[in-house]
Enzyme design. Structure first.
Site, short mmCIF file in Angstrom:
data_model
loop_
_atom_site.label_atom_id
_atom_site.label_comp_id
_atom_site.label_asym_id
_atom_site.label_seq_id
_atom_site.Cartn_x
_atom_site.Cartn_y
_atom_site.Cartn_z
N TRP A 65 46.85 43.47 38.87
CA TRP A 65 46.81 43.47 40.29
C TRP A 65 48.21 43.06 41.03
O TRP A 65 48.82 42.29 40.47
CB TRP A 65 45.76 42.58 40.84
CG TRP A 65 45.90 42.63 42.33
CD1 TRP A 65 45.29 43.36 43.16
CD2 TRP A 65 46.42 41.50 43.06
NE1 TRP A 65 45.96 42.99 44.69
CE2 TRP A 65 46.47 41.67 44.57
CE3 TRP A 65 47.18 39.98 42.62
CZ2 TRP A 65 47.06 41.00 45.64
CZ3 TRP A 65 47.79 39.39 43.82
CH2 TRP A 65 47.60 39.67 45.04
N GLU A 121 43.04 46.66 39.33
CA GLU A 121 42.39 46.08 40.55
C GLU A 121 43.00 46.83 41.82
O GLU A 121 44.18 46.59 42.20
CB GLU A 121 42.43 44.49 40.52
CG GLU A 121 41.59 44.00 41.80
CD GLU A 121 41.94 42.63 41.86
OE1 GLU A 121 42.46 41.91 40.96
OE2 GLU A 121 40.92 42.04 42.54
N LYS A 154 43.00 47.14 46.20
CA LYS A 154 43.00 46.43 47.32
C LYS A 154 43.07 47.18 48.68
O LYS A 154 43.75 48.08 48.62
CB LYS A 154 43.89 45.02 47.15
CG LYS A 154 43.70 43.88 48.30
CD LYS A 154 44.50 42.51 47.77
CE LYS A 154 44.01 41.63 49.01
NZ LYS A 154 44.53 40.10 48.67
N ASP A 159 37.13 44.24 43.08
CA ASP A 159 36.77 43.24 43.77
C ASP A 159 36.04 43.41 45.01
O ASP A 159 36.59 43.98 45.95
CB ASP A 159 38.28 42.60 44.01
CG ASP A 159 38.20 40.98 44.64
OD1 ASP A 159 37.62 40.62 45.53
OD2 ASP A 159 39.12 39.85 44.26
N HIS A 199 37.81 43.31 48.50
CA HIS A 199 38.98 44.28 48.62
C HIS A 199 38.51 45.62 49.52
O HIS A 199 39.22 46.41 49.08
CB HIS A 199 39.66 44.47 47.20
CG HIS A 199 40.28 43.39 46.83
ND1 HIS A 199 41.06 43.44 45.74
CD2 HIS A 199 40.27 42.10 47.28
CE1 HIS A 199 41.73 42.15 45.38
NE2 HIS A 199 41.26 41.45 46.56
N HIS A 208 35.36 41.62 40.19
CA HIS A 208 35.78 40.47 40.56
C HIS A 208 34.80 40.18 41.42
O HIS A 208 34.66 40.69 42.44
CB HIS A 208 37.05 40.31 41.10
CG HIS A 208 38.19 40.13 40.03
ND1 HIS A 208 39.54 40.05 40.48
CD2 HIS A 208 38.18 39.80 38.72
CE1 HIS A 208 40.18 39.80 39.55
NE2 HIS A 208 39.77 39.67 38.40
N ASP A 233 39.45 37.06 55.14
CA ASP A 233 39.60 36.49 53.56
C ASP A 233 38.89 37.16 52.53
O ASP A 233 37.54 37.18 53.02
CB ASP A 233 39.43 34.97 53.81
CG ASP A 233 39.43 34.28 52.34
OD1 ASP A 233 40.39 34.36 51.75
OD2 ASP A 233 38.58 33.57 51.84
N ASP A 236 38.42 35.69 49.53
CA ASP A 236 38.16 34.94 48.46
C ASP A 236 37.21 33.55 48.69
O ASP A 236 37.76 32.54 48.24
CB ASP A 236 39.66 34.54 47.95
CG ASP A 236 40.23 35.60 47.49
OD1 ASP A 236 40.04 36.16 46.60
OD2 ASP A 236 41.22 36.28 48.06
N ASP A 254 36.21 35.33 41.09
CA ASP A 254 37.44 35.38 41.50
C ASP A 254 37.56 34.86 43.33
O ASP A 254 37.13 35.56 44.07
CB ASP A 254 38.15 36.62 41.66
CG ASP A 254 39.59 36.72 42.10
OD1 ASP A 254 40.12 35.44 42.46
OD2 ASP A 254 39.98 37.78 42.78
C1 RNT Z 1 43.88 39.16 45.00
C2 RNT Z 1 43.25 39.70 43.74
C3 RNT Z 1 43.56 38.89 42.60
C4 RNT Z 1 43.83 37.52 42.51
C5 RNT Z 1 43.71 36.78 41.25
C6 RNT Z 1 44.50 35.46 41.51
O1 RNT Z 1 43.52 39.72 46.24
O2 RNT Z 1 41.70 39.61 43.93
O3 RNT Z 1 42.56 39.24 41.58
O4 RNT Z 1 42.84 36.87 43.36
O5 RNT Z 1 44.47 37.55 40.39
ZN ZN Z 2 40.56 39.72 42.35
#
Ligand code: RNT
Ligand code: ZN
Length: 412
Positions: free
Chosen positions: A180, A221, A223, A254, A257, A281, A289, A291, A321
């Protein structure tokens, strides 16, 4: 209600709770190491960069390898099921006075992690770290127009591929190596094509070295945007999906994303139709956000259901994640992983065949009612049984608070 009563209730709708519990025991979840130290790592002192941010200042951030390992051990003791360890390259370990930059990393810098994982019967997954580093110039890495910068990060990728292979060989379990990059622009770019062209070329160069494809699964990955990089993301969904398809590597989704009304649960089936493997993820997006700590919410359940309904537990690499520094980090970690497992168990308790039949017979009335009735089934009793069978304490909060008093409070 006791487990036996719950078991009977589920049996009446054709669901075997014992079987669900047994199945779940063997589903590996890849535990992200970076919740313990706010994604800082051990190889640099600068701030977290790359369009991701940890907010909060709760006591007890792990500052050293020993602290992080102790925290991971605490987490492992509070989560049921099979775990893998998910590491980032910035968690390389150096001897006194030694240092190797990201383009110089070698397997030996991760030997202590291998020892740690082996002792706990865990496989290891890996991530090159394309952020929080002075060679990230103008928020670009593999897509940089600066050839020196680009070459530095290509070399980092190659080094990581070798380290991933080392992990697989040492642990005897396949290693998922996820790429990523944060690359993007805050404001409207003049050229969207060339950065992507350079990213493509860089990935080709990284993947040109030989590695054992039966042991190392390279994932990419995508985003939608990063903080401070809102207008353009080089590694967009389309870029990544096409690249992966072209190269025969594995996609990684993810669920933080995508645009807020897009759901990864709806994407899983399409990805499984066209890919042998799919990596995830699991996170929780909240507004900007991507995460937040995973909770037992509708989308987490729906993602799990899609994996189970497709009979694809052995084709999907499930990783967590997220990072939250505003609450007890151990509790944050454990809440997220347990939520993923809860969602999987919940999915395994769905009378899938019956429901598919209702759908095929266009009996949408019964299907809706079934969906609703399932929500008040005695799921909690089955979950508790799973915890018992895996020797996992039900009250993890008490454990996390105790650990805070005894260990975390001393980290001032
Ligand atoms: C970032 C991605 C990635 C990170 C990690 C730390 O937006 O999700 O996967 O969160 O690699
Ligand atoms: Zn991620």
């Amino acid at each position: 209600m006791s487990y036996l009563e719950a078991k009977e209730k589920y049996a009446k709708i054709g669901v075997d709770t014992d079987k669900a519990i047994e199945t779940l025991k063997n589903v590996p979840i890849s535990l992200h190491c970076w919740q313990g130290d706010d994604v800082v790592g051990f190889d640099q002192k600068g701030a977290l960069s790359g369009g991701i941010q940890t907010t909060g200042n709760y006591i007890g951030r792990a500052r050293t390898l020993d602290e992080l390992m102790a925290d991971i051990d605490k987490v492992i003791s509070l989560v049921p099921g099979k775990m893998k360890l998910n590491l980032h390259a910035c968690y390389a370990i150096f001897d006194e006075g030694e240092f190797a930059d990201r383009n110089e990393l070698e397997p030996k810098h991760f030997a202590k992690w291998v020892k740690f994982a082996k002792k706990r019967n865990m496989g290891i997954d890996f991530n090159p770290t394309f952020f929080s580093h002075p060679m990230v110039k103008d928020n670009l890495t593999l897509s940089s127009p600066n050839e020196k910068v680009r070459a530095f990060w290509v070399e980092h990728g190659k080094r990581c591929l070798k380290i991933a292979e080392y992990f697989a060989n040492e642990t005897g379990e396949p290693c998922v190596m996820n790429i990523w990059i944060p690359d993007g622009y805050k404001d409207i770019p003049a050229d969207r094509l060339t950065p992507r062209e350079r990213f493509k070329k860089s990935l080709d160069e990284i993947l040109s070295i030989s590695y054992d494809k039966s042991k190392v699964f390279v994932t990419l990955e995508s985003k939608v945007f990063g903080i401070g990089l809102e207008s353009y993301t080089v590694g967009s969904a389309e870029f990544c999906m096409n690249y992966v398809a072209n190269k025969g590597i594995t996609p990684l989704m993810d669920n933080g994303h995508y645009h807020p009304t897009e759901l990864v649960s709806d994407k899983v089936s399409s990805m499984l139709l066209f890919n042998e493997k799919l990596a995830l993820h699991i996170t929780r997006g909240v507004r900007w956000d991507s995460d937040h700590v995973v909770i037992f919410d509708d989308e987490t359940k729906e993602i799990a259901k899609e994996i189970v309904r497709a009979n694809a537990l052995d084709r999907v690499f499930i990783a967590t994640d997220y990072f939250d520094a505003s609450i007890n980090r151990i509790s944050a970690w454990v809440t997220g992983v347990r939520s993923v497992e809860k969602a999987l168990l919940y999915a395994l308790l769905e009378p899938s065949d019956t429901m598919k039949e209702l759908q095929n017979n266009a009996d949408f009335t019964s299907l809706m009612v079934m969906h609703e009735e399932l929500k008040t089934m005695p799921f909690g009793d089955v979950w508790e049984k799973y915890l018992k069978e895996t020797n996992t304490p039900a009250d993890y909060l008490a454990e996390a608070k105790k650990y805070e008093k005894e260990v975390l409070e001393n980290r001032q």
